[in-house]
Design a protein around this motif. Structure first.
Motif, PDB file in Angstrom:
ATOM      1  N   MET A   3       0.982  -1.155   0.136  1.00  0.00           N
ATOM      2  CA  MET A   3       0.030   0.213  -0.061  1.00  0.00           C
ATOM      3  C   MET A   3       0.775   1.328  -0.032  1.00  0.00           C
ATOM      4  SD  MET A   3      -2.914  -0.878  -0.197  1.00  0.00           S
ATOM      5  CE  MET A   3      -3.957   0.325   0.045  1.00  0.00           C
ATOM      6  N   MET A   4       2.108   1.117   0.370  1.00  0.00           N
ATOM      7  CA  MET A   4       2.874   2.453   0.417  1.00  0.00           C
ATOM      8  C   MET A   4       3.236   2.993  -0.944  1.00  0.00           C
ATOM      9  SD  MET A   4       3.550   3.249   3.558  1.00  0.00           S
ATOM     10  CE  MET A   4       5.073   4.185   3.392  1.00  0.00           C
ATOM     11  N   GLY A   5       2.564   4.282  -1.063  1.00  0.00           N
ATOM     12  CA  GLY A   5       2.973   5.002  -2.410  1.00  0.00           C
ATOM     13  C   GLY A   5       1.542   4.941  -3.132  1.00  0.00           C
ATOM     14  N   SER A   6       0.569   4.440  -2.386  1.00  0.00           N
ATOM     15  CA  SER A   6      -0.685   4.685  -3.169  1.00  0.00           C
ATOM     16  C   SER A   6      -1.237   5.859  -2.960  1.00  0.00           C
ATOM     17  CB  SER A   6      -1.598   3.260  -2.559  1.00  0.00           C
ATOM     18  OG  SER A   6      -3.087   3.589  -3.097  1.00  0.00           O
ATOM     19  N   LEU A   7      -1.474   6.306  -4.125  1.00  0.00           N
ATOM     20  CA  LEU A   7      -2.397   7.629  -4.271  1.00  0.00           C
ATOM     21  C   LEU A   7      -3.999   7.300  -4.040  1.00  0.00           C
ATOM     22  CD1 LEU A   7      -0.822   9.941  -7.170  1.00  0.00           C
ATOM     23  CD2 LEU A   7      -0.723  10.290  -4.592  1.00  0.00           C
ATOM     24  N   ALA A   8      -4.363   6.023  -4.254  1.00  0.00           N
ATOM     25  CA  ALA A   8      -5.625   5.773  -4.293  1.00  0.00           C
ATOM     26  C   ALA A   8      -6.124   5.745  -2.844  1.00  0.00           C
ATOM     27  CB  ALA A   8      -6.026   4.535  -5.007  1.00  0.00           C
ATOM     28  N   TYR A   9      -5.078   5.016  -2.081  1.00  0.00           N
ATOM     29  CA  TYR A   9      -5.500   4.874  -0.568  1.00  0.00           C
ATOM     30  C   TYR A   9      -4.179   5.321   0.156  1.00  0.00           C
ATOM     31  CZ  TYR A   9      -9.313   1.941  -2.220  1.00  0.00           C
ATOM     32  OH  TYR A   9     -10.443   1.322  -2.687  1.00  0.00           O
ATOM     33  N   PRO A  10      -4.186   6.814   0.252  1.00  0.00           N
ATOM     34  CA  PRO A  10      -2.875   6.885   0.906  1.00  0.00           C
ATOM     35  C   PRO A  10      -2.881   6.990   2.667  1.00  0.00           C
ATOM     36  CG  PRO A  10      -4.175   8.613   0.621  1.00  0.00           C
ATOM     37  CD  PRO A  10      -4.806   7.539   0.107  1.00  0.00           C
ATOM     38  N   ALA A  11      -4.096   6.553   3.199  1.00  0.00           N
ATOM     39  CA  ALA A  11      -4.333   6.493   4.821  1.00  0.00           C
ATOM     40  C   ALA A  11      -4.897   5.148   5.103  1.00  0.00           C
ATOM     41  CB  ALA A  11      -5.048   7.682   4.963  1.00  0.00           C
ATOM     42  N   GLN A  12      -4.948   5.032   6.606  1.00  0.00           N
ATOM     43  CA  GLN A  12      -5.737   3.926   7.019  1.00  0.00           C
ATOM     44  C   GLN A  12      -6.387   4.257   8.301  1.00  0.00           C
ATOM     45  OE1 GLN A  12      -2.611   1.022   6.878  1.00  0.00           O
ATOM     46  NE2 GLN A  12      -1.647   1.812   8.950  1.00  0.00           N
ATOM     47  N   ARG A  13      -7.184   3.300   8.589  1.00  0.00           N
ATOM     48  CA  ARG A  13      -8.015   3.741   9.967  1.00  0.00           C
ATOM     49  C   ARG A  13      -7.756   2.464  10.821  1.00  0.00           C
ATOM     50  NH1 ARG A  13     -12.454   4.019   7.718  1.00  0.00           N
ATOM     51  NH2 ARG A  13     -13.209   6.142   8.219  1.00  0.00           N
ATOM     52  N   LEU A  14      -7.520   2.727  12.166  1.00  0.00           N
ATOM     53  CA  LEU A  14      -7.501   1.512  13.358  1.00  0.00           C
ATOM     54  C   LEU A  14      -8.940   1.139  13.382  1.00  0.00           C
ATOM     55  CD1 LEU A  14      -5.619   0.531  15.320  1.00  0.00           C
ATOM     56  CD2 LEU A  14      -6.376   2.371  17.053  1.00  0.00           C
ATOM     57  N   VAL A  15      -8.919  -0.149  13.391  1.00  0.00           N
ATOM     58  CA  VAL A  15     -10.055  -0.613  13.684  1.00  0.00           C
ATOM     59  C   VAL A  15      -9.985  -1.986  14.449  1.00  0.00           C
ATOM     60  CG1 VAL A  15     -11.128   0.067  11.798  1.00  0.00           C
ATOM     61  CG2 VAL A  15     -10.018  -2.101  11.541  1.00  0.00           C
ATOM     62  N   ARG A  16     -11.198  -2.524  15.057  1.00  0.00           N
ATOM     63  CA  ARG A  16     -10.967  -3.878  15.750  1.00  0.00           C
ATOM     64  C   ARG A  16     -11.411  -4.700  14.850  1.00  0.00           C
ATOM     65  NH1 ARG A  16     -10.268  -5.987  20.281  1.00  0.00           N
ATOM     66  NH2 ARG A  16      -9.885  -4.083  21.330  1.00  0.00           N
TER      67      ARG A  16
ATOM     68  N   ASP B  14      -7.866  -0.777   8.171  1.00  0.00           N
ATOM     69  CA  ASP B  14      -8.753  -0.722   7.031  1.00  0.00           C
ATOM     70  C   ASP B  14      -8.321   0.319   6.087  1.00  0.00           C
ATOM     71  OD1 ASP B  14     -10.047  -2.889   7.544  1.00  0.00           O
ATOM     72  OD2 ASP B  14     -11.998  -1.492   8.153  1.00  0.00           O
ATOM     73  N   PRO B  15      -8.127   0.293   4.891  1.00  0.00           N
ATOM     74  CA  PRO B  15      -7.633   1.271   4.048  1.00  0.00           C
ATOM     75  C   PRO B  15      -8.494   2.354   3.852  1.00  0.00           C
ATOM     76  CG  PRO B  15      -8.451  -0.545   2.576  1.00  0.00           C
ATOM     77  CD  PRO B  15      -8.538  -1.118   4.071  1.00  0.00           C
ATOM     78  N   VAL B  16      -7.975   3.568   3.642  1.00  0.00           N
ATOM     79  CA  VAL B  16      -8.970   4.887   3.659  1.00  0.00           C
ATOM     80  C   VAL B  16      -8.394   5.467   2.255  1.00  0.00           C
ATOM     81  CG1 VAL B  16      -9.439   7.146   4.587  1.00  0.00           C
ATOM     82  CG2 VAL B  16      -9.072   5.256   6.132  1.00  0.00           C
ATOM     83  N   ASP B  17      -9.470   5.795   1.465  1.00  0.00           N
ATOM     84  CA  ASP B  17      -9.212   6.429   0.270  1.00  0.00           C
ATOM     85  C   ASP B  17      -8.833   7.738   0.028  1.00  0.00           C
ATOM     86  OD1 ASP B  17     -11.629   7.808   0.064  1.00  0.00           O
ATOM     87  OD2 ASP B  17     -12.562   6.209  -1.058  1.00  0.00           O
ATOM     88  N   TYR B  18      -8.251   8.191  -1.121  1.00  0.00           N
ATOM     89  CA  TYR B  18      -8.069   9.752  -1.231  1.00  0.00           C
ATOM     90  C   TYR B  18      -9.068  10.722  -0.614  1.00  0.00           C
ATOM     91  CZ  TYR B  18      -5.714  13.733  -3.438  1.00  0.00           C
ATOM     92  OH  TYR B  18      -4.990  14.915  -3.637  1.00  0.00           O
ATOM     93  N   GLU B  19     -10.333  10.558  -1.140  1.00  0.00           N
ATOM     94  CA  GLU B  19     -11.407  11.537  -0.920  1.00  0.00           C
ATOM     95  C   GLU B  19     -11.686  11.508   0.510  1.00  0.00           C
ATOM     96  OE1 GLU B  19     -11.226   9.326  -3.595  1.00  0.00           O
ATOM     97  OE2 GLU B  19     -10.861  10.599  -5.189  1.00  0.00           O
ATOM     98  N   GLU B  20     -11.795  10.153   1.308  1.00  0.00           N
ATOM     99  CA  GLU B  20     -12.009  10.167   2.381  1.00  0.00           C
ATOM    100  C   GLU B  20     -10.954  10.789   3.306  1.00  0.00           C
ATOM    101  OE1 GLU B  20     -13.866   7.058   6.106  1.00  0.00           O
ATOM    102  OE2 GLU B  20     -12.908   6.446   4.221  1.00  0.00           O
ATOM    103  N   ALA B  21      -9.597  10.605   3.131  1.00  0.00           N
ATOM    104  CA  ALA B  21      -8.678  11.207   3.783  1.00  0.00           C
ATOM    105  C   ALA B  21      -8.644  12.608   3.711  1.00  0.00           C
ATOM    106  CB  ALA B  21      -7.285  10.570   3.342  1.00  0.00           C
ATOM    107  N   GLN B  22      -9.072  13.299   2.635  1.00  0.00           N
ATOM    108  CA  GLN B  22      -9.238  14.441   2.516  1.00  0.00           C
ATOM    109  C   GLN B  22     -10.369  15.115   3.351  1.00  0.00           C
ATOM    110  OE1 GLN B  22      -9.187  15.606  -1.753  1.00  0.00           O
ATOM    111  NE2 GLN B  22      -7.102  16.684  -1.422  1.00  0.00           N
ATOM    112  N   ARG B  23     -11.476  14.560   3.362  1.00  0.00           N
ATOM    113  CA  ARG B  23     -12.604  14.810   4.140  1.00  0.00           C
ATOM    114  C   ARG B  23     -12.318  14.995   5.609  1.00  0.00           C
ATOM    115  NH1 ARG B  23     -15.495  11.291   0.736  1.00  0.00           N
ATOM    116  NH2 ARG B  23     -15.840   9.958   2.638  1.00  0.00           N
ATOM    117  N   HIS B  24     -11.367  14.189   6.053  1.00  0.00           N
ATOM    118  CA  HIS B  24     -10.665  14.035   7.434  1.00  0.00           C
ATOM    119  C   HIS B  24      -9.570  15.122   7.798  1.00  0.00           C
ATOM    120  CE1 HIS B  24     -13.486  11.010   9.139  1.00  0.00           C
ATOM    121  NE2 HIS B  24     -13.411  10.582   7.687  1.00  0.00           N
TER     122      HIS B  24
END
Length: 465
Positions: free
Chosen positions: A119-132, A195-205
């Motif tokens: 996933m490193m270097g991915s522009l589509a999913y540049p972030a992630q969320r800590l989940v149980r 869990d992966p977080v996509d570009y748009e969601e990362a920006q929204r946060h």
């Protein structure tokens, strides 16, 4: 991109009697990551036995139930007895809880590292969320741990809205981990994952996404410093051993050094062809060589502005190309001479382009990993003249640099192996005088000589410190 199986296979089995989990916490994480160990266990056969069952699970050849059954048989065969006072506790290797902890933790670590690296270097999913991801009978306070870790790294790359989201490159992931590693599991039996977080969601946060995320793709491969002694082998066995590994090893006296053909071990440009494109056993793939073939044949396949082009590179191929380029030790103007880069620019855009680079300097476009320069002015002239009719030709002249990566030997090796096919005349593959600069390299403009009567405009630059 290495698989979970690859990451587990290259670990070194380390029996360490008396070393608890807390003791191992004090060991450098890079060493821990390369070692396979079991807390307080000093019997090599038992540590290796656990490792073999983990390998079977990761390879898909063994279920957890079968692995547990084999482990119990292995412990009986090796005469295992728990230390007095630890019977039936988590320190007792014969308990189901301890066996599952060892299997689950080690399997998860290599699986999560492979996922993290992919996933490193991915522009589509540049972030992630800590989940149980799994229920725990006694869950830890991960809300508090997240807040403490975020504060400790000054919220670098961390969303501030309480969403447990952060960039993959954020230091919070290491700070959150009991093992000081940027991927799960973050603690023994934690039940937490990502869990992966996509570009748009990362920006929204509220996260700022770096334009070129490939800078997070570096990191030394596990075999970058691997070496071994063959002094105890007889002459015939030494020859057979080195012949089987072909160009994957270099021999100096009774020492064998692994060239890390798909890794990060540094290599001088003159030796890069042998290391990256050399002969190897079938079990060792040539991922870096294949990525170089793709780049040399059509550089558009590694330009994010050209995603629609046929054969556009996968994330794994981006990683392989990045590793191949960055492991080639930099060259400078004293060693490789003046460099040239040819460009074709519409007439209406020339003044704006020249004004911008005079003010900000010149560097590769943010959509590209590298910029290609030539040691031959004729090559730059050819590329400058390959644009649309009426475009103005620009020749960049690089007279002072220190961070170029020459791929002469790599291209020559690929040509000799007949692996290059010129797919399009508009984008002919590179010749043997190519030097690459990473996107971050910036050059200041020293002088501009405007062309007259159809002659090219020459821009003289030097790499900034």
């Amino acid at each position: 991109m290495p698989s979970p199986s690859d990451y587990l296979r290259v670990k070194v089995t380390v029996p360490a009697a008396g070393m608890s989990s807390a003791d191992w916490d004090g060991v450098d994480p890079d060493i821990r990551e390369r070692a396979y160990w079991t807390a307080r266990e000093g019997c090599y056969a038992r540590v290796q036995g656990f490792r073999d069952r983990c390998q079977g699970i990761v390879d898909g050849n063994l279920s957890e139930a079968d692995a547990l059954r084999e482990i119990r048989a292995m412990l009986r065969a090796t005469g295992y007895q728990p230390e007095p006072g630890t019977e039936g506790t988590i320190q007792d290797l014969s308990t189901d809880a301890r066996q599952r902890l060892i299997l689950d933790t080690n399997v998860a670590m290599v699986q999560e590292r492979a996922y993290h690296d992919s996933m490193m270097g991915s522009l589509a999913y540049p972030a992630q969320r800590l989940v149980r991801i799994r229920y725990s009978r006694q869950p830890r306070d991960w809300d508090a741990r997240w807040r403490e870790a975020a504060a400790a790294v000054n919220y670098e790359g961390v969303a501030t809205d309480g969403s447990y989201i952060a960039l993959l490159t954020s230091p919070i992931w290491r700070k959150l981990s009991r093992f000081d590693l940027p991927y799960p599991p973050f603690d023994f039996n934690s039940g937490m994952g990502v869990d992966p977080v996509d570009y748009e969601e990362a920006q929204r946060h509220g996260l700022t996404i770096p334009e070129a995320t490939i800078e997070g793709m570096d990191g030394e491969s596990l075999n970058a410093s691997l070496e071994a002694s063959i002094g105890k082998m007889d002459g015939d066995l030494q020859q057979a051993f080195t012949r089987a590994l072909a160009d994957c090893v270099e021999v100096e006296g009774d020492r064998v050094y692994y060239t890390d053909p798909n890794g990060t071990r540094p290599v001088h440009w003159s030796e890069a062809g042998k290391v990256i494109c050399g002969q190897r056993p079938p079990v060792i793939p040539d991922t870096q060589a294949r990525a170089m073939v793709k780049f040399v044949e059509d550089q558009r396949q590694f330009d994010r502005a050209q995603r629609g082009v046929q054969g556009y590179a996968t994330q794994e191929e981006w990683q392989a190309l990045y590793d191949a380029v960055t492991r080639i030790q930099p060259t400078d103007v004293k060693e490789s001479g003046t460099l040239y880069r040819g460009m074709s620019i519409p007439p209406n855009d020339v003044d704006r382009f020249l004004s911008r680079i005079r003010r900000d300097g010149y560097q590769a476009l943010p959509t590209k990993m590298v910029d290609s320069w030539s040691r031959a002015e004729e090559t730059a002239q050819r590329f400058a003249g390959g644009g649309k009719p009426g475009n103005e030709r620009i020749i960049l002249v690089n007279e002072d640099y220190r961070s170029g990566h020459r791929i002469d030997a790599v291209v020559r090796a690929l040509q000799e192996q007949r692996r290059l096919v010129n797919k399009t005349d508009k984008h002919p593959h590179t010749n043997e005088s190519e030097v690459l600069f990473l996107q971050a390299a910036r050059h200041q403009v020293n002088k501009i000589v405007r062309g007259r009567d159809g002659t090219p405009t020459y821009v003289y630059v030097s790499e900034q410190q």
